[in-house]
Design a protein around this motif. Structure first.
Motif, PDB file in Angstrom:
ATOM      1  N   LYS A  90       0.572   4.425  -2.598  1.00  0.00           N
ATOM      2  CA  LYS A  90       0.462   5.816  -2.131  1.00  0.00           C
ATOM      3  C   LYS A  90       1.574   6.680  -2.723  1.00  0.00           C
ATOM      4  O   LYS A  90       1.318   7.806  -3.163  1.00  0.00           O
ATOM      5  N   LYS A 123       0.823  -1.209   0.000  1.00  0.00           N
ATOM      6  CA  LYS A 123       0.000   0.000   0.000  1.00  0.00           C
ATOM      7  C   LYS A 123       0.861   1.264   0.000  1.00  0.00           C
ATOM      8  O   LYS A 123       0.437   2.298  -0.482  1.00  0.00           O
ATOM      9  N   TYR A 124       2.105   1.165   0.516  1.00  0.00           N
ATOM     10  CA  TYR A 124       3.002   2.315   0.486  1.00  0.00           C
ATOM     11  C   TYR A 124       3.439   2.618  -0.946  1.00  0.00           C
ATOM     12  O   TYR A 124       3.572   3.782  -1.318  1.00  0.00           O
TER      13      TYR A 124
END
Length: 159
Positions: free
Chosen positions: A6, A2-3
């Motif tokens: 983002k 998820k990083y």
């Protein structure tokens, strides 16, 4: 993971914002004050390159590439799955070539010591968008392919 998502989205969003503001300021400056900021057009051009290649990876993650909608909607579920697997494999092969030739281009530019005319940025930093975008695309295509093989379908809306 998820990083990575983002970072991709914030990076592209920030570049789009900077390009829009830079373009706006340069147009106003040129039309009202008859002054053109050196390097603005070059910055916009190089930013668009990064937006394109990182955006390519985002599109692969979200399933927004090579959809052949008419064919996909007319096929049954199993055949859609096989077609999506074929598309993913072809995209992976293309991305592998893009990484290889992108790295070759970066290394050539690095060894030549070229710099951009206005901003004086090392040109290998600009060409680096190609292998980085392709590697991110490989990552997302691979994850989608594994999901497709395990679950028999991909939910592109899950984040």
């Amino acid at each position: 993971m998820k990083y990575v998502k983002k970072i991709e989205e914030y990076f592209v969003g920030l570049l789009i914002l900077l390009v829009s503001v830079g373009l706006f300021i340069n147009i106003i400056s040129r039309e009202i004050f008859k002054y053109n900021f050196d390097g603005t057009e070059e910055f916009i051009r190089y930013s668009m390159i990064y937006i394109t290649f990182i955006g390519m990876a985002i599109c692969f993650r979200k399933g927004l590439h090579v959809g052949v909608d008419l064919l996909m909607t007319s096929l049954k579920t199993d055949r859609k799955r096989y077609l999506q697997l074929l598309i993913n494999i072809l995209a992976l092969v293309f991305m592998i070539f893009l990484v290889k030739y992108g790295v070759d281009l970066v290394m050539f530019s690095y060894n030549s010591g070229q710099i951009s005319p206005s901003l004086e940025i090392k040109t290998y930093m600009i060409y680096l968008a190609i292998p980085v975008g392709a590697l991110l695309s490989i990552l997302h295509i691979s994850i989608n392919t594994i999901k497709l093989l395990k679950n028999k379908s991909i939910d592109f809306n899950e984040e």
